[in-house]
Each structure stands twice: as C-alpha cells, then as structure tokens.
Design an enzyme around this catalytic site. Structure first.
Site, PDB file in Angstrom:
ATOM      1  N   GLY A  53      43.781  41.586  33.774  1.00  0.00           N
ATOM      2  CA  GLY A  53      44.296  40.894  34.877  1.00  0.00           C
ATOM      3  C   GLY A  53      45.354  41.885  35.685  1.00  0.00           C
ATOM      4  O   GLY A  53      46.194  42.590  35.155  1.00  0.00           O
ATOM      5  N   THR A  54      45.385  41.479  36.940  1.00  0.00           N
ATOM      6  CA  THR A  54      46.224  42.139  37.970  1.00  0.00           C
ATOM      7  C   THR A  54      46.307  41.393  39.289  1.00  0.00           C
ATOM      8  O   THR A  54      45.503  40.659  39.328  1.00  0.00           O
ATOM      9  CB  THR A  54      45.608  43.698  38.485  1.00  0.00           C
ATOM     10  OG1 THR A  54      44.453  43.418  39.061  1.00  0.00           O
ATOM     11  CG2 THR A  54      45.583  44.715  37.304  1.00  0.00           C
ATOM     12  N   THR A  55      47.387  41.395  39.890  1.00  0.00           N
ATOM     13  CA  THR A  55      48.497  42.107  40.183  1.00  0.00           C
ATOM     14  C   THR A  55      49.557  41.075  40.195  1.00  0.00           C
ATOM     15  O   THR A  55      49.684  39.770  40.611  1.00  0.00           O
ATOM     16  CB  THR A  55      48.439  42.808  41.563  1.00  0.00           C
ATOM     17  OG1 THR A  55      47.548  43.675  41.514  1.00  0.00           O
ATOM     18  CG2 THR A  55      49.802  43.751  41.903  1.00  0.00           C
TER      19      THR A  55
END
Length: 281
Positions: A53-55
């Site tokens: 997962g990002t951001t």
C-alpha cells in the site's frame, strides 16, 4: 485447559494474572506465536510478492491534523486492489496510515488498537500521544526480521495532543526509528512527490478545509508521477480516504465531501495541469 475452560465457563489463569498494562507484553508471555514478528518464515528464495500500500500524507493546522491516503495497492507491476483502506483510527485522538506490506500492516494496526485499548482499561487513563508513538515504534521494531525479507511496514502516525492542544505527526523507518515531523509528512512510494506538493502549498495558518484540500492535492501529484499511487478515480467513484483529528476526536471525511474536493481539483487541473503554485512574496 480449553476443555476445562468450556466446562466451567471461567477464563484461563493467564487472563487473571496481574501483569503489564501492555497487550503486547501479555501476548509475549502467554501466546508469543500470535505476534507478527514471532512467526517462523520460510527460507528466503528471492523477493516475496505481496500487495503493498502507498501513499500516506499528513498535514497539521491550528487545532488539529489531517491524515490521508490513496486507495491503490500494488503487487509488482500489477494493481492488486483499487479501493484498499489505508487510514485507521488508533483511538479517539489518533490515527495510523499504512504503507508497505498491506496484510502485515493491517494486522499491526489491529494489534496497536488493542494495545491502546488494553492500556486504557488497565490503567484507567489514555496514553499520552508521545507514549502511543513509542508503542507503535516498538511494534515496528519487532517486525524487523520480516522487513529484512521484503515484508516491511512503514506507517505514519498522527493525532491530537490534548496536553499540548495541537496536532502532531510521527514518521518511522523499518527499524522502528521514530521522528516527529513539523507541519507535514508523507510515506510510501509516492512520498517524495507528495512531499514536494505539500512543501510548496503548506503554511502555518491553514484552515481545516484548506488542509483537507492540500492533502488531496498532494496525493494527486504523487499519482501523477508514481504508478503505485492511485489518484481520484471519478469513473469508479473511488476517492482518497481523508481523516481529521481535533479536540473533538477522530473524524473521517464523508465520501461525498471527499469526492467534491477531488472533482474541484480535477477541474482546476484542466486549466493548470501541474497544480497551484506557492504564493510569491
């Protein structure tokens, strides 16, 4: 012991033994195998593919802090999920945004929530915001073995400090090292682009509305340059998760409000694709 517990209806002795107010210490003593960092791993055979997962971004304003995240999870060069949840309340006055290995990160957040709840029940009072940040640092450090195999968790922690009467932001590295950020912060693969966007737009007298708009602007800029970050998806009606923490507690911005801000930003980007610029002095 399980059969005896079922027949008598009594809790196991472990639950009745006086001990630390830390839930992690309790698990370490009685069920260490349930802690993420205590699990045995298979021999390392190249990089482990798992959704990441990002951001995550955060901005303080007079009276509180805004914590937000995009909705995309990736696995290699593939989009694993378009609507993942990355921002969670830790307790009434704090929240965690997750970047890194999604499954481990969500599990760590749940354990962190239990840690804070357990402390409050045992001690009859909440941990200070500084204390919460330290507890999260310990959890990240306990995951170091998995981080060395590519399963890192690097969250962003933010909350309202009821003693200092202001919002505060804490960032971490994979070893559990903790830093308090001033004004704004970001983590994840798009963090460098998000930070650049926040740097040019941030000022100390932001209103809550301006702060929520700023974090969505930053996520838009991150998505513009980082393929692992998802921008506002109007077609699928998927918008960033935006949360606000003030002296009134934790509050998640509704989807309609988030969508309205995202649409206004998209309309302005048609005229100015690179986004607003910092005011000239």
């Amino acid at each position: 012991m399980e059969a005896n517990t079922r027949s008598t209806g009594r809790l196991p002795a472990a639950f009745l033994t006086p001990g630390s107010s830390s839930f992690m210490d309790f698990l370490s003593d009685h069920s260490p195998d349930m802690l993420p960092g205590k699990r045995s791993l298979p021999p390392l055979q190249g990089a482990i593919e798992a959704p990441h997962g990002t951001t995550i971004v955060a901005v303080t304003f007079p009276g509180g802090v805004v914590l937000a995240g995009d909705r995309r999870a990736t696995m290699g060069n593939m989009i694993a999920q378009r609507d993942i949840e990355k921002v969670f309340p830790a307790d009434e006055y704090s929240a965690v945004g997750i970047a890194g290995t999604a499954g481990l990160a969500v599990e760590m957040v749940k354990l962190f929530q239990l840690e804070l709840e357990h402390f409050e029940k045992v001690e009859g009072a909440q941990l200070s915001l500084e204390g919460k940040a330290n507890r999260l640092s310990t959890m990240i450090r306990s995951n170091l073995a998995m981080a060395m195999q590519g399963l890192a968790v690097v969250p962003l922690f933010a909350g309202y400090d009821v003693d200092r009467e202001k919002g505060r932001i804490f960032s971490y590295d994979v070893t559990g090292g903790r830093s308090e950020e001033s004004g704004y912060a970001s983590t994840g693969s798009g963090s460098i682009f998000a930070r650049g966007a926040m740097k040019k737009l941030y000022h100390e007298e932001l209103t809550e509305q301006e702060a929520t708009t700023l974090v969505i602007q930053a996520l838009y800029d991150a998505a513009d340059d980082d393929s692992a970050t998802g921008g506002p998806d109007v077609a699928r009606r998927i918008y960033p998760i935006v949360t606000v923490i003030t002296d009134d507690g934790f509050r998640r911005i509704g989807d309609e409000e988030s969508a309205e801000i995202a649409r206004s930003i998209l309309e302005r980007r048609l005229q100015q694709p690179d986004g607003p610029r910092a005011a000239l002095l």
